[in-house]
Design an enzyme around this catalytic site. Structure first.
Site, mmCIF file in Angstrom:
data_model
loop_
_atom_site.group_PDB
_atom_site.id
_atom_site.type_symbol
_atom_site.label_atom_id
_atom_site.label_comp_id
_atom_site.label_asym_id
_atom_site.label_seq_id
_atom_site.Cartn_x
_atom_site.Cartn_y
_atom_site.Cartn_z
ATOM 1 N N ASP A 216 0.883 -1.163 0.000
ATOM 2 C CA ASP A 216 0.000 0.000 0.000
ATOM 3 C C ASP A 216 0.925 1.218 0.000
ATOM 4 O O ASP A 216 2.118 1.123 0.312
ATOM 5 C CB ASP A 216 -0.953 0.001 1.198
ATOM 6 C CG ASP A 216 -2.156 0.930 0.936
ATOM 7 O OD1 ASP A 216 -2.065 1.781 0.021
ATOM 8 O OD2 ASP A 216 -3.171 0.815 1.641
HETATM 9 C C1 BGC Z 1 -4.926 3.338 -0.096
HETATM 10 C C2 BGC Z 1 -5.028 2.341 -1.239
HETATM 11 C C3 BGC Z 1 -4.830 3.066 -2.548
HETATM 12 C C4 BGC Z 1 -3.465 3.740 -2.520
HETATM 13 C C5 BGC Z 1 -3.139 4.498 -3.794
HETATM 14 C C6 BGC Z 1 -3.654 4.153 -0.170
HETATM 15 O O1 BGC Z 1 -3.690 5.197 0.746
HETATM 16 O O2 BGC Z 1 -4.986 2.659 1.128
HETATM 17 O O3 BGC Z 1 -6.278 1.720 -1.205
HETATM 18 O O4 BGC Z 1 -4.954 2.169 -3.615
HETATM 19 O O5 BGC Z 1 -3.453 4.675 -1.452
HETATM 20 O O6 BGC Z 1 -3.879 5.654 -3.891
#
Ligand code: BGC
Length: 747
Positions: free
Chosen positions: A221
């Protein structure tokens, strides 16, 4: 596949982190391109190149709405459309679906997740992955694992016993990995038993790769990696976003110092290169959608604008859940004088806040579908979708500031999250004692509604209540809406008008004190950009509602399974309720709920008959469902299993199969469910050296229902022990052995 042996160590390390926020690193020398990833899961969120400005894309219903559809095919078709839009924009991996469990209805990101049940989440997640990947675009199954709250999400350590993890928090991931083979799996932010998911070898390697056979890319993530070398060794292939070479250098040094085996690097590189090579054709214009069918750019444009909007409306209609319909007040009589109340009718709430926010191609508003109706806003609503213009306006309106401290994308999204948090806090304050403006709006609404035959109130949660990086603190509607509903209910009592509430919210709410004072409740969820038309279709009976809640609506926050441990303390959250989340909890306690898991009404009625069971290697369950009412309708037939004799405490019933049927008036159809040994099994921590799935012989209850609390058919069967497992160790014996097994294994 390019020859990995031809890469220098530095080049290999560079492939293991992003070039920036959204691109992987290219190796020009060998002709290996970069690929672009973009957020989902409810529509494409691709940055235009200007920070926080997004390419317009179709905004579909969010996952909690799609969960209520219980419709695998609908989820697949929506995912195909999202994949097509991604491909048209050159995005090769869509960051979704999210299949985390709803441990508490308070979790601010529940709108991004399908259900409190792992089977339903896993089935719909699989349909999503298959849909996106069928057009040559990768999916990213997230957030692996046990990311069930937003408060402290990057630090909190989840303490859950292994049986709970296996049966509840990992099960949906397992189903999707095995059934749909997502190109990538995204690790979560949180810790599990003290170890960050990004460094958790038990999760990323033992379970995901060795047990489930996953061979795709594990991506972090965004900014979830705290120690690059430990993460790589644990099984995390690709770090996102990039760190401008900092962590690549750490990998190189660790290999040179003999602290990290280069074969670990090679394996991760092999997986990343395979992802890039399988994803790359998706970026080629005119990519073949299906054999012989190529779309031009302008065709894709058209698809996006019109067909996808129509699909978004169809999808939203499939999600709408009719919770209450006293006296059959719905569908509306077309000649009834309608008053539409509620600012959400003029500015639809279509999605939640955070990384899943789409800049929609257009937005339908309910008022457009009730042209002749009287209207009053009834409460203050600052339209806000999570993109910058609106955000700036919103923050200005709430006296908060958007801090762009210029420290790069990661910091900016942290600043955004912080700004949204402030906004939420402001909104909550606004929800306290009613302002003069709030009281004026309510008075006006009552005046506008006084001559109506039907009052349709659009209510629900403001965006600030449902967003990434924050959780709710209450399950109630905001105070101004409660006051509005109170006044309109009194008006209804005086004038005899029907009072219909249409809800826009991405997760369960409580409905006191207004529930019993309204005639009908239509849960529209966060329905995406075309939701308003779908709601009108249901209200006027052009669509017969067929959604069923995929999460329990409790009577009170205090009833919820995680109430006493939510959101943890001193860095740790104990999942003390174990496997008893959602309906598993309320059923174990035999506790009343507002709306049980699986509940949803229709304008027609269904009969269930002819339950038959045939036991061979598997268990085949059949029954017949008949549409006994006057309209075409759709019914979600749910199969639950209970194991009252088990050695361990098990839920009263667990969803093990479901089917959504379409039936004409008077039509009957047979339904068949084939159950496998795993459907009867629990995770026995004492079986073998590491635990195992165990089908414990004895009596099982098979129930077929229209909801988890509307069981229509029931029988009992007896199954033998699983012969492949050693006998059950009795509790006394386990005590003699000492309790240590309960904590061994993955720590
Ligand atoms: C989120 C993800 C997301 C990623 C990219 C993170 O903060 O938890 O779900 O895909 O950011 O934006």
């Amino acid at each position: 596949m390019i020859d990995i042996a031809a890469l220098t160590l530095e080049e290999k390390a560079s492939l293991l982190s992003g070039h920036d926020d959204w691109y992987t690193e290219a190796i020009d020398r060998l002709g290996l391109p970069a690929i672009e990833v973009g957020d989902g899961p409810h529509g494409l969120r691709k940055e235009t190149g200007v920070d926080m400005v997004w390419v317009p894309a179709t905004g579909f219903p969010t996952a909690s709405a799609m969960g209520a559809s219980w419709d695998r095919d609908l989820v697949r078709r929506v995912a195909v459309a999202i994949g097509e839009e991604a491909r048209a924009e050159g995005v090769q991996v869509v960051l979704g679906p999210g299949v985390n469990m709803k441990r508490s209805p308070l979790c601010g990101r529940n709108f991004e997740y399908f259900s409190e049940d792992p089977l339903l989440s896993g089935e719909l997640g699989s349909a999503y992955v298959k849909g996106v990947q069928s057009v040559g675009v990768g999916a990213s199954l997230k957030h692996f694992a046990a990311n069930n709250q937003e408060i402290e999400r990057t630090r909190i350590s989840v303490e859950a016993d292994e049986r709970t993890l296996r049966e509840i928090y990992l099960a949906a991931f397992e189903r999707v990995v095995k059934a749909a083979d997502p190109w990538t799996v995204m690790c979560s932010y949180n810790r599990l038993h003290g170890v960050h998911a990004s460094e958790n070898r038990w999760l990323l390697t033992t379970i995901l790769r060795e047990e489930w056979g996953y061979d795709g890319v594990v991506v972090s993530d965004w900014n979830a990696v705290h120690h690059r070398v430990r993460a790589l060794a644990a099984g995390l292939d690709l770090e996102m976003p990039g760190t401008a070479g900092k962590t690549d250098a750490e990998i190189v040094s660790a290999v040179r110092a003999g602290e990290l085996d280069e074969s670990v690097v090679d394996e991760a590189v092999r997986r990343v290169v395979r992802l890039v090579e399988r994803a790359h054709p998706a970026a080629v214009p005119g990519f073949e959608v299906s054999p012989g069918a190529r779309l031009t750019d302008s065709q894709l444009e058209l698809l996006r604008a019109d067909e996808h909007h129509a699909l978004a409306r169809e999808a939203a209609a499939g999600c709408v859940t009719l919770l209450r319909n006293e006296g059959g007040v719905l569908p509306l009589n077309p000649s009834a004088r309608v008053a539409v109340i509620g600012a959400f009718a003029a500015h639809a709430r279509i999605q939640g806040g955070g990384s899943s926010g789409v800049d929609p191609t257009r937005v339908d508003n309910a008022l457009d579908f009730f042209e002749a109706a009287a209207y009053a806003p009834g409460y203050v609503h600052t339209p806000l979708n999570a993109y910058q213009d609106d955000l700036t306006a919103y923050l200005a309106a709430h006296d908060a500031t958007f801090v762009d401290d210029g420290r790069g994308p990661a910091r900016r999204s942290a600043a955004l999250a912080e700004a949204l948090r402030l906004a939420a806090a402001a909104e909550r304050v606004a929800a306290g004692p009613l302002s003069a403006e709030a009281r004026r709006l309510i008075d006006e609404a009552v005046l506008v509604a006084q001559d109506a035959d039907v009052i349709v109130v659009f209510a629900g949660l403001p965006l600030a209540f449902e967003q990434e990086a924050d959780d709710r603190t209450t399950l109630s509607l905001p105070a101004d809406q409660l006051a509005l509903l109170d006044r309109l209910a009194s008006l209804r009592d005086r004038t005899g008008a029907d009072l219909v509430v249409v809800l826009s919210n991405g997760a369960a709410i409580t409905m006191d004190p207004w529930h019993d004072r309204v005639d009908a409740i239509v849960e529209a969820w966060l329905p995406g950009q075309a939701g308003a038309g779908a709601v009108a279709d249901v209200l006027y009976g052009r669509v017969n509602p067929s959604g069923k809640v995929a999460e329990t609506f409790p009577l009170a926050l205090e009833d919820t399974p995680s109430y006493v441990t939510w959101t943890g303390e001193r860095g740790t959250v104990l999942y003390g309720e174990g496997v008893f989340i959602g309906y598993r909890w309320y059923d174990a306690l035999n506790r009343p709920v507002r709306y049980p898991f699986g509940h949803g009404l229709s304008y027609t009625t269904f009969d269930y008959t002819n339950l038959n069971i045939k036991i061979t290697d598997s268990v085949r369950v059949t029954c017949t469902v008949t549409n006994t009412g006057p309209r075409h309708g759709r019914e979600v037939v749910q199969l639950y299993i209970g194991d009252p004799d088990a050695t361990v405490r098990r839920p009263v019933r667990e969803l093990r199969a479901f089917e959504k049927l379409t039936l004409a008036p008077g039509e009957s159809t047979p339904v068949t469910f084939d159950l496998t040994p795993r459907d009867f099994a629990y995770w026995d921590i004492a079986a073998g050296p590491h635990g195992a799935w165990r089908l414990e012989g004895g009596e099982f209850v098979i129930e077929i229902g229209a909801s988890s609390r509307d069981i229509r058919l029931q029988t009992t069967i007896t199954l033998p022990d699983d012969p492949t497992l050693p006998p059950i160790i009795p509790d006394e014996k386990l005590l003699e052995l000492g309790g240590s097994r309960f904590t061994q294994g993955h720590r």
